[in-house]
Design a protein around this motif. Structure first.
Motif, mmCIF file in Angstrom:
data_model
loop_
_atom_site.group_PDB
_atom_site.id
_atom_site.type_symbol
_atom_site.label_atom_id
_atom_site.label_comp_id
_atom_site.label_asym_id
_atom_site.label_seq_id
_atom_site.Cartn_x
_atom_site.Cartn_y
_atom_site.Cartn_z
ATOM 1 N N ALA A 44 77.750 100.097 18.719
ATOM 2 C CA ALA A 44 78.363 100.965 17.713
ATOM 3 C C ALA A 44 78.682 102.338 18.299
ATOM 4 O O ALA A 44 79.753 102.900 18.040
ATOM 5 N N GLN A 45 77.792 102.873 19.092
ATOM 6 C CA GLN A 45 78.025 104.178 19.719
ATOM 7 C C GLN A 45 79.200 104.102 20.692
ATOM 8 O O GLN A 45 80.033 104.999 20.737
ATOM 9 N N LYS A 48 82.357 104.030 18.715
ATOM 10 C CA LYS A 48 82.636 105.362 18.180
ATOM 11 C C LYS A 48 83.219 106.264 19.267
ATOM 12 O O LYS A 48 84.210 106.965 19.041
ATOM 13 N N ASP A 49 82.616 106.234 20.447
ATOM 14 C CA ASP A 49 83.103 107.047 21.561
ATOM 15 C C ASP A 49 84.528 106.657 21.934
ATOM 16 O O ASP A 49 85.370 107.519 22.205
ATOM 17 N N ALA A 51 86.766 105.288 19.960
ATOM 18 C CA ALA A 51 87.657 105.716 18.886
ATOM 19 C C ALA A 51 87.969 107.206 18.997
ATOM 20 O O ALA A 51 89.115 107.627 18.815
ATOM 21 N N VAL A 52 86.964 108.003 19.305
ATOM 22 C CA VAL A 52 87.174 109.446 19.465
ATOM 23 C C VAL A 52 88.099 109.709 20.642
ATOM 24 O O VAL A 52 89.008 110.537 20.557
#
Length: 93
Positions: A44-45, A48-49, A51-52
């Protein structure tokens, strides 16, 4: 030791072994679940990274495109002004 005592002893021994095996299996299952939870959090992290990072790249692309459009529009405006004789090139005349 009587037969009843022996049976009770063996039953207690079997119960203890079964309990030990059960505890061992629950421990393994708990460790596996904990590992899966950690791996899910890591995934998940990472998502997220990623996506950013994609958002940052898209922002830069849109900014560059906006600058190009702005410059093109300014160039067109200058060309029209010069054609009409009101541009910067004609002020000295």
């Amino acid at each position: 030791m009587s037969t009843g005592d022996k049976a009770a002893f063996h039953a207690g021994e079997a119960k203890g072994q079964t309990q030990e095996k059960t505890d061992n299996l629950f421990g393994k299952a708990s460790n596996a679940a904990s590992g899966a939870k950690d791996k899910t959090a890591e995934t998940a992290q990472a998502a997220k990274d990623h996506a950013v990072e994609g958002k940052d790249n898209a922002g830069g692309f849109l900014q560059q495109t906006g600058e190009k459009l702005k410059n093109a529009a300014q160039g067109t405006t200058d060309a029209v002004k010069n054609t009409l004789g009101i541009g910067e090139e004609n002020k000295g005349n």
